[in-house]
Design a protein around this motif. Structure first.
Motif, PDB file in Angstrom:
ATOM      1  N   LYS A  15       0.780  -1.233   0.000  1.00 18.80           N
ATOM      2  CA  LYS A  15       0.000   0.000   0.000  1.00 18.80           C
ATOM      3  C   LYS A  15       0.817   1.292   0.000  1.00 18.80           C
ATOM      4  N   ALA A  16       2.088   1.229  -0.296  1.00 12.71           N
ATOM      5  CA  ALA A  16       2.878   2.451  -0.417  1.00 12.71           C
ATOM      6  C   ALA A  16       2.327   3.327  -1.536  1.00 12.71           C
ATOM      7  N   CYS A  17       1.736   2.701  -2.544  1.00 17.35           N
ATOM      8  CA  CYS A  17       1.172   3.426  -3.684  1.00 17.35           C
ATOM      9  C   CYS A  17       0.015   4.336  -3.269  1.00 17.35           C
ATOM     10  N   LEU A  18      -0.719   3.946  -2.257  1.00 21.89           N
ATOM     11  CA  LEU A  18      -1.871   4.730  -1.816  1.00 21.89           C
ATOM     12  C   LEU A  18      -1.465   6.088  -1.256  1.00 21.89           C
ATOM     13  N   LYS A  19      -0.341   6.135  -0.603  1.00 18.25           N
ATOM     14  CA  LYS A  19       0.111   7.363   0.058  1.00 18.25           C
ATOM     15  C   LYS A  19       0.433   8.476  -0.927  1.00 18.25           C
ATOM     16  N   VAL A  20       0.765   8.138  -2.163  1.00 19.78           N
ATOM     17  CA  VAL A  20       1.147   9.148  -3.150  1.00 19.78           C
ATOM     18  C   VAL A  20       0.045   9.444  -4.164  1.00 19.78           C
ATOM     19  N   CYS A  21      -1.038   8.708  -4.118  1.00 19.22           N
ATOM     20  CA  CYS A  21      -2.111   8.895  -5.092  1.00 19.22           C
ATOM     21  C   CYS A  21      -2.907  10.158  -4.775  1.00 19.22           C
ATOM     22  N   PRO A  22      -2.920  11.138  -5.690  1.00 21.89           N
ATOM     23  CA  PRO A  22      -3.643  12.383  -5.422  1.00 21.89           C
ATOM     24  C   PRO A  22      -5.161  12.280  -5.580  1.00 21.89           C
ATOM     25  N   CYS A  23      -5.639  11.189  -6.162  1.00 18.65           N
ATOM     26  CA  CYS A  23      -7.077  11.097  -6.409  1.00 18.65           C
ATOM     27  C   CYS A  23      -7.751   9.933  -5.683  1.00 18.65           C
ATOM     28  N   GLU A  24      -7.010   9.205  -4.854  1.00 18.47           N
ATOM     29  CA  GLU A  24      -7.573   8.126  -4.047  1.00 18.47           C
ATOM     30  C   GLU A  24      -8.422   7.160  -4.887  1.00 18.47           C
ATOM     31  N   CYS A  25      -7.828   6.643  -5.937  1.00 13.55           N
ATOM     32  CA  CYS A  25      -8.555   5.785  -6.871  1.00 13.55           C
ATOM     33  C   CYS A  25      -8.303   4.291  -6.647  1.00 13.55           C
ATOM     34  N   PHE A  26      -7.737   3.942  -5.494  1.00 13.48           N
ATOM     35  CA  PHE A  26      -7.462   2.533  -5.179  1.00 13.48           C
ATOM     36  C   PHE A  26      -8.594   1.918  -4.364  1.00 13.48           C
ATOM     37  N   TYR A  27      -8.878   0.668  -4.676  1.00 12.67           N
ATOM     38  CA  TYR A  27      -9.907  -0.104  -3.969  1.00 12.67           C
ATOM     39  C   TYR A  27      -9.277  -1.447  -3.633  1.00 12.67           C
ATOM     40  N   GLU A  28      -9.802  -2.132  -2.614  1.00  9.94           N
ATOM     41  CA  GLU A  28      -9.149  -3.381  -2.228  1.00  9.94           C
ATOM     42  C   GLU A  28     -10.106  -4.467  -1.786  1.00  9.94           C
ATOM     43  N   ASP A  29      -9.619  -5.702  -1.983  1.00  9.96           N
ATOM     44  CA  ASP A  29     -10.299  -6.866  -1.431  1.00  9.96           C
ATOM     45  C   ASP A  29      -9.277  -7.606  -0.579  1.00  9.96           C
ATOM     46  N   ALA A  30      -9.541  -8.809  -0.205  1.00  9.02           N
ATOM     47  CA  ALA A  30      -8.642  -9.551   0.678  1.00  9.02           C
ATOM     48  C   ALA A  30      -7.307  -9.891   0.019  1.00  9.02           C
ATOM     49  N   ASP A  31      -7.242  -9.903  -1.322  1.00 10.34           N
ATOM     50  CA  ASP A  31      -6.039 -10.325  -2.028  1.00 10.34           C
ATOM     51  C   ASP A  31      -5.116  -9.196  -2.477  1.00 10.34           C
ATOM     52  N   VAL A  33      -4.977  -4.720  -4.225  1.00  9.78           N
ATOM     53  CA  VAL A  33      -5.636  -3.441  -4.505  1.00  9.78           C
ATOM     54  C   VAL A  33      -5.863  -3.321  -6.008  1.00  9.78           C
ATOM     55  N   TYR A  34      -6.811  -2.481  -6.367  1.00 12.69           N
ATOM     56  CA  TYR A  34      -7.187  -2.254  -7.765  1.00 12.69           C
ATOM     57  C   TYR A  34      -7.296  -0.756  -8.002  1.00 12.69           C
ATOM     58  N   ILE A  35      -7.098  -0.332  -9.230  1.00 16.22           N
ATOM     59  CA  ILE A  35      -7.229   1.076  -9.598  1.00 16.22           C
ATOM     60  C   ILE A  35      -8.496   1.254 -10.416  1.00 16.22           C
ATOM     61  N   HIS A  36      -9.305   2.222 -10.023  1.00 13.79           N
ATOM     62  CA  HIS A  36     -10.542   2.532 -10.747  1.00 13.79           C
ATOM     63  C   HIS A  36     -10.157   3.318 -12.004  1.00 13.79           C
ATOM     64  N   PRO A  37     -10.436   2.796 -13.192  1.00  9.23           N
ATOM     65  CA  PRO A  37      -9.984   3.440 -14.430  1.00  9.23           C
ATOM     66  C   PRO A  37     -10.605   4.810 -14.700  1.00  9.23           C
ATOM     67  N   GLU A  78     -16.569  -2.858  -7.270  1.00 10.20           N
ATOM     68  CA  GLU A  78     -17.221  -3.755  -6.313  1.00 10.20           C
ATOM     69  C   GLU A  78     -16.629  -3.669  -4.903  1.00 10.20           C
ATOM     70  N   CYS A  79     -15.385  -3.241  -4.801  1.00  5.59           N
ATOM     71  CA  CYS A  79     -14.670  -3.267  -3.527  1.00  5.59           C
ATOM     72  C   CYS A  79     -14.713  -1.911  -2.821  1.00  5.59           C
ATOM     73  N   PRO A  80     -14.473  -1.919  -1.519  1.00  2.00           N
ATOM     74  CA  PRO A  80     -14.409  -0.652  -0.783  1.00  2.00           C
ATOM     75  C   PRO A  80     -13.107   0.086  -1.072  1.00  2.00           C
ATOM     76  N   PRO A  81     -13.077   1.394  -0.812  1.00  2.00           N
ATOM     77  CA  PRO A  81     -11.846   2.151  -0.990  1.00  2.00           C
ATOM     78  C   PRO A  81     -10.719   1.556  -0.142  1.00  2.00           C
ATOM     79  N   ALA A  82      -9.523   1.575  -0.698  1.00  2.00           N
ATOM     80  CA  ALA A  82      -8.361   1.058   0.031  1.00  2.00           C
ATOM     81  C   ALA A  82      -7.938   2.090   1.090  1.00  2.00           C
ATOM     82  N   GLN A  83      -7.503   1.581   2.215  1.00  2.00           N
ATOM     83  CA  GLN A  83      -7.043   2.431   3.301  1.00  2.00           C
ATOM     84  C   GLN A  83      -5.526   2.274   3.437  1.00  2.00           C
ATOM     85  N   PRO A  84      -4.786   3.398   3.467  1.00  2.00           N
ATOM     86  CA  PRO A  84      -3.334   3.300   3.623  1.00  2.00           C
ATOM     87  C   PRO A  84      -2.976   2.674   4.973  1.00  2.00           C
ATOM     88  N   LYS A  85      -1.801   2.074   5.030  1.00  2.00           N
ATOM     89  CA  LYS A  85      -1.330   1.484   6.281  1.00  2.00           C
ATOM     90  C   LYS A  85      -0.862   2.564   7.222  1.00  2.00           C
TER      91      LYS A  85
END
Length: 85
Positions: A15-31, A33-37, A78-85
């Protein structure tokens, strides 16, 4: 065009990628993260932050992982927004 998270992310979720994303476009499931296109602004900030080199421009996704383009589009809706660590 959008960024796409691929196979190397599976099970990692650093999840290091989440910290630098200016638009918070990451979502995650148990396996992984995904980027919303539709939300990604193609800034590339996430690419160098990914420790497993799992993020690619849509046009540069390696052949063996092309199915992740559709998977990111589907799972990000389908997934909830990813939360940074």
């Amino acid at each position: 065009m959008t960024m796409v998270v691929t196979e190397p992310c599976k099970g990692c979720k650093d999840k290091a990628c989440l910290k630098v994303c200016p638009c918070e476009c990451f979502y995650e499931d148990a396996d992984m993260v995904y980027i919303h296109p539709d939300e990604c602004i193609d800034c590339e900030a996430c690419i160098p932050e990914c420790p497993v080199e799992a993020i690619f421009y849509e046009d540069n996704v390696p052949t063996q992982w092309l199915h992740y383009i559709e998977l990111n589009a589907k799972r990000s809706k389908e997934c909830p927004p990813a939360q940074p660590k």
